[in-house]
Design a protein around this motif. Structure first.
Motif, mmCIF file in Angstrom:
data_model
loop_
_atom_site.group_PDB
_atom_site.id
_atom_site.type_symbol
_atom_site.label_atom_id
_atom_site.label_comp_id
_atom_site.label_asym_id
_atom_site.label_seq_id
_atom_site.Cartn_x
_atom_site.Cartn_y
_atom_site.Cartn_z
ATOM 1 N N PRO A 145 -42.356 52.755 -109.529
ATOM 2 C CA PRO A 145 -42.896 52.391 -110.846
ATOM 3 C C PRO A 145 -41.827 51.957 -111.847
ATOM 4 O O PRO A 145 -42.014 50.955 -112.550
ATOM 5 C CB PRO A 145 -43.601 53.677 -111.300
ATOM 6 N N LEU A 146 -40.708 52.655 -111.915
ATOM 7 C CA LEU A 146 -39.664 52.295 -112.862
ATOM 8 C C LEU A 146 -39.153 50.878 -112.603
ATOM 9 O O LEU A 146 -38.933 50.102 -113.539
ATOM 10 C CB LEU A 146 -38.514 53.303 -112.802
ATOM 11 N N ASP A 147 -38.984 50.529 -111.329
ATOM 12 C CA ASP A 147 -38.512 49.189 -110.978
ATOM 13 C C ASP A 147 -39.529 48.120 -111.365
ATOM 14 O O ASP A 147 -39.156 47.035 -111.816
ATOM 15 C CB ASP A 147 -38.195 49.109 -109.486
ATOM 16 N N LEU A 148 -40.810 48.422 -111.188
ATOM 17 C CA LEU A 148 -41.856 47.474 -111.574
ATOM 18 C C LEU A 148 -41.805 47.209 -113.079
ATOM 19 O O LEU A 148 -41.830 46.064 -113.523
ATOM 20 C CB LEU A 148 -43.239 48.004 -111.177
ATOM 21 N N PHE A 149 -41.707 48.273 -113.863
ATOM 22 C CA PHE A 149 -41.662 48.106 -115.315
ATOM 23 C C PHE A 149 -40.386 47.393 -115.760
ATOM 24 O O PHE A 149 -40.419 46.569 -116.672
ATOM 25 C CB PHE A 149 -41.813 49.451 -116.019
ATOM 26 N N LYS A 150 -39.275 47.674 -115.102
ATOM 27 C CA LYS A 150 -38.017 46.999 -115.438
ATOM 28 C C LYS A 150 -38.120 45.497 -115.188
ATOM 29 O O LYS A 150 -37.718 44.698 -116.022
ATOM 30 C CB LYS A 150 -36.856 47.564 -114.612
ATOM 31 N N VAL A 151 -38.651 45.133 -114.033
ATOM 32 C CA VAL A 151 -38.703 43.716 -113.690
ATOM 33 C C VAL A 151 -39.673 42.960 -114.597
ATOM 34 O O VAL A 151 -39.446 41.802 -114.936
ATOM 35 C CB VAL A 151 -39.011 43.504 -112.188
ATOM 36 N N LEU A 152 -40.740 43.608 -115.025
ATOM 37 C CA LEU A 152 -41.700 42.942 -115.904
ATOM 38 C C LEU A 152 -41.307 43.007 -117.377
ATOM 39 O O LEU A 152 -41.981 42.409 -118.216
ATOM 40 C CB LEU A 152 -43.096 43.545 -115.710
ATOM 41 N N SER A 153 -40.227 43.716 -117.697
ATOM 42 C CA SER A 153 -39.817 43.839 -119.096
ATOM 43 C C SER A 153 -39.164 42.560 -119.628
ATOM 44 O O SER A 153 -39.039 42.380 -120.833
ATOM 45 C CB SER A 153 -38.881 45.028 -119.286
ATOM 46 N N ASP A 154 -38.774 41.670 -118.749
ATOM 47 C CA ASP A 154 -38.173 40.410 -119.168
ATOM 48 C C ASP A 154 -39.272 39.389 -119.477
ATOM 49 O O ASP A 154 -40.174 39.194 -118.656
ATOM 50 C CB ASP A 154 -37.265 39.868 -118.061
ATOM 51 N N PRO A 155 -39.237 38.726 -120.635
ATOM 52 C CA PRO A 155 -40.304 37.782 -121.001
ATOM 53 C C PRO A 155 -40.517 36.647 -119.992
ATOM 54 O O PRO A 155 -41.653 36.272 -119.715
ATOM 55 C CB PRO A 155 -39.859 37.233 -122.360
ATOM 56 N N THR A 156 -39.440 36.109 -119.433
ATOM 57 C CA THR A 156 -39.591 35.020 -118.459
ATOM 58 C C THR A 156 -40.256 35.523 -117.184
ATOM 59 O O THR A 156 -41.153 34.876 -116.642
ATOM 60 C CB THR A 156 -38.229 34.376 -118.144
ATOM 61 N N ARG A 157 -39.842 36.680 -116.696
ATOM 62 C CA ARG A 157 -40.461 37.217 -115.482
ATOM 63 C C ARG A 157 -41.919 37.592 -115.739
ATOM 64 O O ARG A 157 -42.766 37.430 -114.858
ATOM 65 C CB ARG A 157 -39.662 38.412 -114.964
ATOM 66 N N LEU A 158 -42.211 38.064 -116.932
ATOM 67 C CA LEU A 158 -43.594 38.386 -117.274
ATOM 68 C C LEU A 158 -44.451 37.115 -117.272
ATOM 69 O O LEU A 158 -45.575 37.120 -116.778
ATOM 70 C CB LEU A 158 -43.642 39.074 -118.641
ATOM 71 N N LYS A 159 -43.908 36.028 -117.767
ATOM 72 C CA LYS A 159 -44.633 34.751 -117.761
ATOM 73 C C LYS A 159 -44.835 34.245 -116.328
ATOM 74 O O LYS A 159 -45.906 33.756 -115.970
ATOM 75 C CB LYS A 159 -43.894 33.718 -118.595
ATOM 76 N N LEU A 160 -43.783 34.365 -115.515
ATOM 77 C CA LEU A 160 -43.911 33.956 -114.114
ATOM 78 C C LEU A 160 -44.985 34.777 -113.412
ATOM 79 O O LEU A 160 -45.807 34.233 -112.670
ATOM 80 C CB LEU A 160 -42.566 34.104 -113.394
ATOM 81 N N PHE A 161 -44.969 36.082 -113.644
ATOM 82 C CA PHE A 161 -45.993 36.949 -113.064
ATOM 83 C C PHE A 161 -47.380 36.482 -113.505
ATOM 84 O O PHE A 161 -48.297 36.364 -112.700
ATOM 85 C CB PHE A 161 -45.768 38.411 -113.481
ATOM 86 N N HIS A 162 -47.538 36.193 -114.790
ATOM 87 C CA HIS A 162 -48.836 35.799 -115.313
ATOM 88 C C HIS A 162 -49.338 34.516 -114.649
ATOM 89 O O HIS A 162 -50.518 34.396 -114.319
ATOM 90 C CB HIS A 162 -48.770 35.623 -116.834
ATOM 91 N N ILE A 163 -48.450 33.578 -114.436
ATOM 92 C CA ILE A 163 -48.825 32.322 -113.780
ATOM 93 C C ILE A 163 -49.182 32.564 -112.316
ATOM 94 O O ILE A 163 -50.207 32.074 -111.822
ATOM 95 C CB ILE A 163 -47.673 31.302 -113.888
ATOM 96 N N LEU A 164 -48.363 33.322 -111.618
ATOM 97 C CA LEU A 164 -48.551 33.501 -110.179
ATOM 98 C C LEU A 164 -49.654 34.487 -109.823
ATOM 99 O O LEU A 164 -50.186 34.452 -108.718
ATOM 100 C CB LEU A 164 -47.228 33.924 -109.532
ATOM 101 N N PHE A 165 -50.027 35.348 -110.745
ATOM 102 C CA PHE A 165 -51.073 36.330 -110.452
ATOM 103 C C PHE A 165 -52.428 35.664 -110.254
ATOM 104 O O PHE A 165 -53.338 36.266 -109.711
ATOM 105 C CB PHE A 165 -51.160 37.386 -111.557
ATOM 106 N N GLN A 166 -52.546 34.419 -110.634
ATOM 107 C CA GLN A 166 -53.798 33.686 -110.473
ATOM 108 C C GLN A 166 -54.063 33.319 -109.016
ATOM 109 O O GLN A 166 -54.989 32.576 -108.722
ATOM 110 C CB GLN A 166 -53.780 32.438 -111.356
ATOM 111 N N LYS A 167 -53.245 33.858 -108.119
ATOM 112 C CA LYS A 167 -53.419 33.717 -106.663
ATOM 113 C C LYS A 167 -53.218 32.295 -106.149
ATOM 114 O O LYS A 167 -53.713 31.923 -105.114
ATOM 115 C CB LYS A 167 -54.810 34.212 -106.215
ATOM 116 N N GLU A 168 -52.477 31.494 -106.883
ATOM 117 C CA GLU A 168 -52.184 30.140 -106.453
ATOM 118 C C GLU A 168 -50.683 30.003 -106.259
ATOM 119 O O GLU A 168 -49.914 30.305 -107.171
ATOM 120 C CB GLU A 168 -52.666 29.136 -107.511
ATOM 121 N N ALA A 169 -50.251 29.571 -105.085
ATOM 122 C CA ALA A 169 -48.829 29.380 -104.818
ATOM 123 C C ALA A 169 -48.297 28.242 -105.674
ATOM 124 O O ALA A 169 -48.983 27.242 -105.900
ATOM 125 C CB ALA A 169 -48.601 29.089 -103.340
ATOM 126 N N ARG A 170 -47.093 28.430 -106.161
ATOM 127 C CA ARG A 170 -46.444 27.416 -106.994
ATOM 128 C C ARG A 170 -45.023 27.194 -106.498
ATOM 129 O O ARG A 170 -44.361 28.129 -106.079
ATOM 130 C CB ARG A 170 -46.357 27.861 -108.455
#
Length: 104
Positions: free
Chosen positions: A9-34
């Motif tokens: 859990p700590l690693d998950l929160f750390k990796v998502l704490s960065d705004p760019t990685r959070l944006k990438l996650f948001h785009i990719l979570f839509q289940k479409e490969a990019r």
């Protein structure tokens, strides 16, 4: 993602704490490969920056990466632990991407 990768859990929160990685996650979570090029265009950031952030998400195990010739395609891993998937789904639905974009 191989089954022997353990997401803490700590690693998950750390990796998502960065705004760019959070944006990438948001785009990719839509289940479409990019591919990286698409993500560079969407986020208007240099390719090395996007690749570095994608690598953080991939190393943690929440992204899969597939090579197709010279193209690298990224997508959400499909065998995430239930607790992790629950957090990611909640985070995805709680995010306001337009608000995130304004922060950059």
């Amino acid at each position: 993602m191989s089954n022997n990768i353990t997401i803490e859990p700590l690693d998950l929160f750390k990796v998502l704490s960065d705004p760019t990685r959070l944006k990438l996650f948001h785009i990719l979570f839509q289940k479409e490969a990019r591919c990286v090029g698409e993500l560079v265009e969407i986020l208007d950031q240099p390719q090395p920056t996007i690749s570095r952030h994608l690598n953080h998400l991939r190393k943690l195990g929440i992204l899969n990466c597939v090579r197709d010739g010279t193209w690298m395609w990224y997508e959400m891993a499909d065998n995430l632990p239930e607790w992790c998937l629950s957090i990611l789904e909640t985070t995805y639905h709680a995010l306001d991407y337009k608000h995130l974009a304004e922060e950059m």
